[in-house]
Design an enzyme around this catalytic site. Structure first.
Site, PDB file in Angstrom:
ATOM      1  N   LYS A  14       3.185   6.867   4.272  1.00 50.58           N
ATOM      2  CA  LYS A  14       2.498   5.576   4.381  1.00 50.58           C
ATOM      3  C   LYS A  14       2.169   5.220   5.830  1.00 50.58           C
ATOM      4  O   LYS A  14       1.745   4.101   6.102  1.00 50.58           O
ATOM      5  CB  LYS A  14       3.367   4.475   3.783  1.00 50.58           C
ATOM      6  CG  LYS A  14       3.773   4.720   2.327  1.00 50.58           C
ATOM      7  CD  LYS A  14       4.682   3.593   1.842  1.00 50.58           C
ATOM      8  CE  LYS A  14       5.386   3.953   0.564  1.00 50.58           C
ATOM      9  NZ  LYS A  14       6.408   2.952   0.189  1.00 50.58           N
TER      10      LYS A  14
ATOM     11  N   ARG B 120      16.944  -2.449  -9.003  1.00 47.72           N
ATOM     12  CA  ARG B 120      15.552  -2.056  -9.194  1.00 47.72           C
ATOM     13  C   ARG B 120      15.037  -2.376 -10.583  1.00 47.72           C
ATOM     14  O   ARG B 120      15.801  -2.515 -11.522  1.00 47.72           O
ATOM     15  CB  ARG B 120      15.417  -0.542  -9.021  1.00 47.72           C
ATOM     16  CG  ARG B 120      15.671  -0.109  -7.622  1.00 47.72           C
ATOM     17  CD  ARG B 120      15.711   1.398  -7.545  1.00 47.72           C
ATOM     18  NE  ARG B 120      15.713   1.787  -6.155  1.00 47.72           N
ATOM     19  CZ  ARG B 120      14.620   1.928  -5.433  1.00 47.72           C
ATOM     20  NH1 ARG B 120      13.427   1.749  -5.968  1.00 47.72           N
ATOM     21  NH2 ARG B 120      14.700   2.247  -4.165  1.00 47.72           N
TER      22      ARG B 120
ATOM     23  N   PRO C  45       0.839  -1.210   0.000  1.00 52.71           N
ATOM     24  CA  PRO C  45       0.000   0.000   0.000  1.00 52.71           C
ATOM     25  C   PRO C  45       0.871   1.256   0.000  1.00 52.71           C
ATOM     26  O   PRO C  45       1.852   1.334   0.737  1.00 52.71           O
ATOM     27  CB  PRO C  45      -0.779  -0.113   1.317  1.00 52.71           C
ATOM     28  CG  PRO C  45      -0.678  -1.545   1.713  1.00 52.71           C
ATOM     29  CD  PRO C  45       0.613  -2.046   1.160  1.00 52.71           C
ATOM     30  N   GLU C  46       0.516   2.203  -0.849  1.00 54.11           N
ATOM     31  CA  GLU C  46       1.226   3.473  -0.926  1.00 54.11           C
ATOM     32  C   GLU C  46       0.265   4.583  -0.495  1.00 54.11           C
ATOM     33  O   GLU C  46      -0.827   4.296  -0.024  1.00 54.11           O
ATOM     34  CB  GLU C  46       1.735   3.691  -2.363  1.00 54.11           C
ATOM     35  CG  GLU C  46       2.625   2.542  -2.837  1.00 54.11           C
ATOM     36  CD  GLU C  46       3.124   2.702  -4.272  1.00 54.11           C
ATOM     37  OE1 GLU C  46       3.247   3.843  -4.751  1.00 54.11           O
ATOM     38  OE2 GLU C  46       3.383   1.675  -4.912  1.00 54.11           O
TER      39      GLU C  46
END
Ligand SMILES: [Zn+2]
Length: 282
Positions: free
Chosen positions: A59, A272, A2-3
């Site tokens: 967050k 990444r 969740p952001e």
């Protein structure tokens, strides 16, 4: 994970249900959920306390208690907060697997924390800043929805950094609340590659980033956030968000770019990855 938009959606649900209620009985069964203090200490800090407000930074959810202490909840990878209107009703939903905290409120309603991957966290802090939020939240960068994110502020936050843009956008000390999904979408909306080095960004590009960050996060909040295929993110009523239907690059590997028709790719830089259209992001 969740952001900002998902956490804000959860915060709004908590605000609707929790304010003015008292924690009557709290039980912690997850071994890892409370790890900055003893579970018994957290329970003692909550029981009998009334909820004054539910706030957020990045967050982090901050439940403000009537003794000015703050219950911080971080959902991390897979944490879900579920609201049960009347836990003593026969028809109340049974506890789901991986329920690690159950907080009964004085009116028989219940807040349950479900977290299969156990990275989520609850803790109570007494060290509170003048804004009423935990003092260590000052280590976080600006929250684009709460604090705004002008081009000038963003330029200052990026100054002196020589990292790929996605690494900067997801660094909570630079900007608070953005993770992998929204970083990829913000880069696409700004027509900038996620692996561009931050020191190479022009003022015009930083202006685009500032505008698209705010616009995109607002739109995502309006749609209740993004629920991916694993469906781990739900709001407090157990409902999914729908912003995933508006993703332009995230999780669209091999599909055509909606702006230029190029096939969406996944670029790698360091450890990444990011979804990106190499046709129209430069
Ligand atoms: Zn494109």
């Amino acid at each position: 994970m969740p952001e900002l938009p998902e956490v804000e959606t959860v915060r709004r649900g908590l605000e609707e249900h929790l304010i003015g209620k008292c924690f009557a009985e709290v039980s912690v069964t997850g071994r890892r959920t409370v790890r900055r203090q003893a579970a018994a200490e957290l329970v003692a800090s909550l029981e009998g306390r009334r909820v004054e407000a539910v706030r957020r930074k990045g967050k982090f959810i901050a439940v403000i208690l009537d003794d000015a202490r703050v219950l911080v909840i971080h959902l991390r990878m897979s944490g879900q907060l579920l609201w049960v209107e009347d836990a003593e009703e026969v028809s109340a939903p049974p506890l789901r697997p991986h329920t690690h905290v159950v907080a009964r409120l004085g009116d028989r309603s219940e807040l349950r924390f479900v977290d299969p991957r156990t990275f989520g966290e609850w803790y109570v802090v007494s060290d509170v800043g003048s804004d009423g939020l935990p003092a260590d939240f000052s280590n976080l960068g600006p929250d684009p929805l709460l604090d705004g994110l002008s081009a000038e502020i963003l330029r200052q936050r990026l100054a002196g950094r020589r990292v790929p843009l996605k690494a900067a956008l997801t660094d909570q000390r630079v900007v608070a609340g953005i993770g992998s999904i929204y970083a990829d979408e913000i880069c696409f909306a700004s027509r900038i590659r996620p692996d561009r080095q931050t020191h190479s960004l022009t003022p015009v590009e930083i202006g685009r980033l500032s505008r698209s960050t705010k616009r995109l996060l607002h739109s995502a909040v309006a749609l209740g956030g993004s629920s991916l295929r694993d469906m781990s993110y739900r709001d407090v009523m157990g409902d999914a968000g729908s912003y995933q239907l508006h993703h332009k690059v995230y999780d669209r590997l091999g599909q055509r770019c909606l702006r230029c028709g190029t096939i969406v790719s996944r670029v790698r830089f360091g450890a990444r990855v990011a979804y990106c259209c190499e046709g129209c992001q430069h």
